[in-house]
Design an enzyme around this catalytic site. Structure first.
Site, PDB file in Angstrom:
ATOM      1  N   LYS A 101       1.524  -1.066   0.073  1.00 61.25           N
ATOM      2  CA  LYS A 101       0.027  -0.042  -0.154  1.00 61.25           C
ATOM      3  C   LYS A 101       1.432   1.141   0.162  1.00 61.25           C
ATOM      4  O   LYS A 101       2.309   0.949   0.757  1.00 61.25           O
ATOM      5  CB  LYS A 101      -0.934  -0.172   1.948  1.00 61.25           C
ATOM      6  CG  LYS A 101      -2.099   0.466   1.490  1.00 61.25           C
ATOM      7  CD  LYS A 101      -2.882   1.332   2.513  1.00 61.25           C
ATOM      8  CE  LYS A 101      -3.932   1.795   2.868  1.00 61.25           C
ATOM      9  NZ  LYS A 101      -3.936   1.789   3.893  1.00 61.25           N
ATOM     10  N   SER A 154      -9.271   1.608   3.470  1.00 62.53           N
ATOM     11  CA  SER A 154      -8.564   2.602   2.385  1.00 62.53           C
ATOM     12  C   SER A 154      -7.419   1.846   1.478  1.00 62.53           C
ATOM     13  O   SER A 154      -7.339   1.902   0.785  1.00 62.53           O
ATOM     14  CB  SER A 154      -7.656   3.454   3.368  1.00 62.53           C
ATOM     15  OG  SER A 154      -7.220   2.776   3.991  1.00 62.53           O
ATOM     16  N   SER A 202      -9.249  -0.869   7.460  1.00 60.78           N
ATOM     17  CA  SER A 202      -9.139  -0.532   5.932  1.00 60.78           C
ATOM     18  C   SER A 202      -8.543  -1.920   5.146  1.00 60.78           C
ATOM     19  O   SER A 202      -8.005  -1.394   4.263  1.00 60.78           O
ATOM     20  CB  SER A 202      -8.273   0.839   6.081  1.00 60.78           C
ATOM     21  OG  SER A 202      -8.572   1.949   5.953  1.00 60.78           O
TER      22      SER A 202
END
Ligand SMILES: [Mg+2]
Ligand SMILES: [Zn+2]
Lengths: 483, 97, 492
Positions: free
Chosen positions: C79, C154, C178
């Protein structure tokens, strides 16, 4: 309202940089000066994703300071974030302490005019220092500058904040407090305590008011020496007294001491109050010192100025000598070593040599703080004078040479043929020669005219190249002339 | 729980955010709505309850006072928007320290 | 079967057995990224050269008979909120558009040391603030199951990449759901570790007391394998828990027989969609069939999670994001004085959601409101932890849906922050308790054909127990559905 009947109330906030090897929350070396931004890493530059890690040594030193100041050591101490934007602060929050500092409720005794003043210590807490801004253009004054340049070498240096109670009622006592505090920190060996380099910084809160009334607090910053601290406070005391006497009101504000102009100038009024949004630092965990750890730190505490002063008084030294020998850690150490090594000389004699002769000579040297002489050598010198091997004057001459060469007084005396002759035989021969050379003078003295005695003395000393022991020479001359 | 325009502006100043009129209006309305919803919490009885600042009960986590190599000046300034002779340049500072 | 379709465990075995090289696997993954990236858009930065260089190193090491770890040679995507030395790291924000970290996150270093090539950095909601990845300042990642739907967030890029075959496995971060919510919406496995199990050093901070990095994978075994590498104490993160780390892979085989599993009563009020409820009920039956005792348990404060979270997380974020000021790194918008340079830079560099949370958090901490909001929320957090502790007296694990709904439409909730926030309602409570939880696929919705996730929740450090249950469940269910664009892919 006459200024005389006004009461001054002062509280001091002292910041000291700790002498650790590394910064508070990262492994960057702590130092002064050097190329900008060369003692920085992602952590102390506040890069995204970085986290602080507590320097154990910094916690220990802060705890020792709190102990030396008689504080209660917090069984549970935590860090908070103090949030405000400033370009010299990498994260735009300072990791500091808030309601749970390392130490609280301490005190410090300051002697002034023979009166002991007890100044309360509110808190001793640990935080991180900021970077440094250099203001370019506008004569380097922050607000007139064209722009500023940021150097983060200092950012993250462990910084201890020591806050006093408003127990100080005059500029002199304030200076005395700062002096004593600096001595304590020097004894502890926790900081360089150099105000000119900023490793010790003093801010003051001062208010002037009629007795019984509450004054308006004014904060003063930027005092770069103990002398300017006293000057700034005297100025501010006068200024506020005049405002009040003139029927005016003192404005709560922060003022900046301008050394050249010798006055304080308003930086900001407290209406623009800050909102620091303190909250517990989530990246760090609480500190809960164990009994064992605290005991160990206490054992490591050195003798502190107050104790040393008492000890010297016990040795029969006068207040002045005790004060001088305490004010500087190194002079006190030299005295203790010399006294330990001295064979015949007593404490008063050794103290005299340090506080009068040595301090005088040191003051005249380039690096005043350095004491380039060993206790053993000083002891030897004091013994030589006390024992009559050399005269006081010769001793003073030797002391100067000792500071330059570092050699022992014995060796120097040997090399320079410096000695004092007390051997009667040797002196009697000299006396006979002088009388032989001045028969009439000798006759006048023998006849009862004492005036020329000094002249004959001088002749004898000259004959012994100044090495004759004056006491012995006088006695022998009197005997010889039967006066 | 409604938050006033003045409060929104004050908060924007604290947070150093130059918000547009539209944003100020939008946030005034949205923050009020969110804080309204949060009354379930603010109205909670937490008498005698300790806050959980750390979910794990760790204590005395220290780092030894040992030097690690810092970045070079070049590396330190590599991401700087306005490097200048080894420093980070910023516009003039109006507020007092 | 194409290389990129295989799990990490399979590929690691093939590479270790020299049946295929790390370079071949890495090339296949890079090709797959290129192939579907125009539709899925899950990567912000791709680093094929670096990845292939690393792959060649691993192959050389294996060639010289070196014994490498269980992940060696299998590429893993990160990420883009995880700092990577020398590789642009944006956190999905304009304010870090040109930011190249001078250091790597601890998790990135451990994965590098474990021999995983890193083919690219995945898309996310700006600073991990969001539940749909629509708050990315750069691009909109689509849900591989239905390109008109969000992947969740997210960590939407990390979840979509794994679901689309662009990544064998990846790391996400989870502050209030997330990892788990996008895993649920993309039909993959996502595990949020116990707070302090995995180092946060190098994760661009959102909410420091909640952030954790964790694996997003295609099956439970892969999740255990990755967790094994990234878990463990880190001197650079004072909040990491002292070791030792349990053997998660060994725990997989322990099974579920006799486990007491509690169903959180309050989730029925959490606006759970009928089809999600249906899959959830079937999942409970499967667990029962495996020998688990299912019971209902009440967590009265469960429903307060979102409100507590939106007082605590933004407050910490408002402080964590103060460092983006145009001085040392990132965007700067020039202005005559520092204060206005700060304000203009931050106004231009942050998106709407980030500004909203900075405002909310600054307000919750400001004088006069700290006690009423921030402190109050931290106390309420204690009540949630107590509720969980009580529940775990009677149960080994708790379960809930991974998300109350299946993937929703792009733009659907963008105008209403509050409904968007509520999509994490099942995930936030365990985050506040600092506990671990994971989402595992438990079927498709008959209504829209989109995946549904089952969330397992365990007490702090309960990863091993949780993984053994999730593994048994996965074996029993045999969920093998793949998104439409899976078919017809290349990369043999
Ligand atoms: Mg301070
Ligand atoms: Zn550093």
């Amino acid at each position: 309202m006459s200024a005389a009947s006004l009461l001054t109330t002062i509280g001091l906030e002292v910041h000291v940089e700790l002498k650790t090897a590394t910064k508070m929350f990262c492994g960057c070396p702590v130092g002064f000066g050097g190329e900008p931004n060369t003692r920085v890493c992602p952590v102390c530059l506040g890069h995204p994703g970085t986290l602080p890690a507590m320097n154990e040594r910094a916690i220990e030193l802060t705890t020792k300071i709190a102990m030396a100041l008689g504080c209660d050591i917090a069984p549970n101490s935590i860090f908070h974030r103090k949030n405000y934007f400033y370009p010299d602060m990498p994260k735009n929050y300072q990791i500091s302490q808030y309601d749970l500092p390392v130490g609280v409720n301490g005190a410090l005794e300051v002697e002034y005019d023979g009166v002991a003043h007890r100044i309360g210590i509110t808190r001793v807490h640990l935080e991180e220092d900021t970077g440094k801004s250099i203001h370019v253009g506008g004569g380097g004054r922050i607000h007139d500058a064209d722009h500023s340049l940021e150097d983060f070498n200092r950012a993250g240096t462990p910084l201890v904040e020591i806050v006093s109670e408003p127990d100080i009622h005059g500029p002199d006592v304030a200076r005395g407090y700062a002096t004593e505090l600096r001595a304590i920190l020097e004894y502890l060996g926790v900081s360089d305590v150099k105000m000119e380099e900023g490793s010790m910084r003093v801010d003051a809160n001062i208010s002037v008011a009629p007795p019984g009334e509450r004054g308006v607090k004014v904060e003063i910053k930027n005092m770069n020496s103990l002398r300017s601290l006293a000057r700034a406070l005297e100025y501010e005391q006068r200024r506020q007294a005049e405002v009040i006497s003139g029927g005016g009101k003192v404005v709560q504000s922060t003022r900046h001491w301008d050394e050249k102009a010798a006055k304080t100038q308003e930086l900001r009024t407290k209406e623009e109050a800050f909102d620091y949004r303190y909250f517990p630092e989530p990246d760090l965990v609480p500190i809960q010192p164990s009994v064992e750890w605290l005991r160990q730190l206490r054992e490591e505490l050195p003798e502190l100025p107050a104790d040393r002063r008492k000890r010297y008084a016990g040795l029969g030294l006068n207040a002045y000598d005790a004060q001088v020998l305490t004010a500087s850690k190194s002079l006190g150490q030299l005295f203790d070593e010399a006294l330990g090594a001295a064979k015949t000389a007593d404490a008063k004699q050794v103290a005299n040599w340090v506080t009068n002769d040595l301090t005088g000579l040191l003051a005249a040297r380039p690096e005043k703080d350095a004491v380039p002489i060993s206790g053993a050598n000083l002891a030897e010198l004091v013994d030589m004078v006390a024992g009559g091997t050399i005269s006081k004057g010769q001793g003073q001459q030797l002391l100067g040479e000792m500071l330059d060469t570092g050699s022992s007084p014995g060796a120097l005396a040997e090399a320079g043929g410096i000695r004092q002759v007390s051997d009667t035989g040797e002196l009697e021969t000299a006396i006979e020669e002088v009388i032989a050379a001045n028969p009439d003078v000798a006759a006048r003295i023998a006849a009862g005219d004492n005036k020329p005695f000094g002249f004959l003395m001088g002749q004898v000393m000259k004959a012994t190249k100044g090495q004759g022991n004056p006491k012995v020479v006088t006695e022998l001359l009197r005997e010889r002339l039967k006066v | 729980m409604s938050i006033s325009r003045a409060e929104v502006e004050h908060v924007a100043r604290l947070a150093r955010l130059a918000l547009t009129e539209e944003e100020l209006t939008l946030f005034e309305e949205q923050l009020s709505k969110i804080l309204d919803h949060a009354q379930t919490v603010t109205s909670l009885d937490t008498e005698g309850v300790n806050p959980t600042f750390h979910s794990m009960p760790l204590l005395n986590v220290f780092r030894p006072d040992e030097v690690e190599p810092p970045l070079s000046q070049e590396e330190a300034l590599a991401n700087a928007p306005a490097p200048e002779d080894g420093f980070f340049r910023v516009p003039r500072i109006l507020e007092a320290e | 079967m194409k290389l990129w379709e295989r799990t990490g465990a399979e590929l690691a075995r093939l590479i270790a057995g020299r049946e295929v090289s790390s370079v071949e696997v890495t090339e296949a993954v890079i090709a797959r990224i290129e192939e579907v990236e125009p539709q899925v858009r899950s990567f912000l930065t791709v680093t094929p050269e670096e990845a292939l260089r690393k792959a060649a190193e691993v192959d050389a090491a294996i060639g010289s008979g070196e014994a490498l770890g269980p992940l060696a040679g299998v590429p893993l995507a990160l990420k883009d909120i995880i700092c990577t030395r020398g590789i642009r790291t944006t956190a999905g924000s304009r304010i870090l558009d040109n930011y190249v970290p001078p250091y790597s996150a601890t998790v990135a270093e451990r994965l590098e040391a474990a021999g995983t090539p890193m083919p690219g950095k995945t898309n996310l909601d700006e600073f991990a603030m969001g539940s749909s990845t629509e708050n990315s300042a750069y691009q909109q990642t689509a849900n591989p199951w239905d390109l008109s739907k969000v992947p969740g967030g997210s960590s939407g890029g990390s979840a979509a990449a794994v679901a689309a075959g662009q990544a064998v496995w990846s790391l996400g971060t989870d502050t209030g759901g997330s990892i788990r919510q996008p895993a649920a919406l993309c039909g993959v496995v996502g595990l949020k570790p116990t707070y302090g199990l995995v180092s946060r050093f190098g994760l661009v901070a959102f909410a420091s007391s909640l952030d954790q990095a964790g694996p997003i994978t295609r099956d439970v075994r892969d999740a255990a394998l990755v967790l094994q590498i990234i878990a463990g104490p880190d001197p650079r993160d004072s909040t990491t828990l002292p070791g030792p780390v349990p053997d998660y892979v060994a725990a997989l085989e322990k099974g579920i027989q006799g486990m007491r599993i509690g169903v959180v009563k309050e989730i029925s009020d959490a606006g759970v969609a009928p089809e999600v409820k249906a899959r959830f009920q079937e999942a409970l039956l499967a667990l029962e069939k495996l020998g688990a005792e299912i019971g209902e348990v009440s967590l009265p404060t469960f429903g307060l999670g979102i409100d507590i979270y939106y007082l605590i997380a933004p407050a910490e974020a408002s402080s964590n994001l103060a460092r983006y000021d145009g001085v040392r790194f990132g965007l700067r918008v020039d202005a005559p004085d520092v204060a206005s340079m700060h304000a203009k830079t931050r106004a231009a560099g942050f998106g709407a959601e980030v500004k909203r949370r900075i405002m909310l958090g600054t307000y919750a901490l400001s004088s006069g409101y700290y006690d009423a909001f921030y402190l109050k929320a931290q106390k309420a957090r204690t009540l949630i932890a107590r509720d969980f502790a009580r529940a775990y007296k009677d149960f080994d694990l708790l379960v809930s849906p991974g998300s109350p709904t299946t993937a929703f439409g792009l733009g659907e909730k963008l105008q209403d922050p509050l409904t968007m926030y509520l999509s994490d309602i099942c995930n936030v409570p365990s985050s506040l308790a600092g506990a671990t939880a994971m989402s595992v696929p438990c079927g498709l919705s008959a209504e829209d054909g989109l995946p549904v996730g089952l969330q397992f929740m365990a007490p702090p450090m309960g990863e091993a127990t949780m993984l053994s249950a999730a593994y048994a469940f996965e074996q029993e269910l045999g969920f093998s559905a793949r998104p439409p664009l899976w078919a017809g892919g290349s990369g043999e």
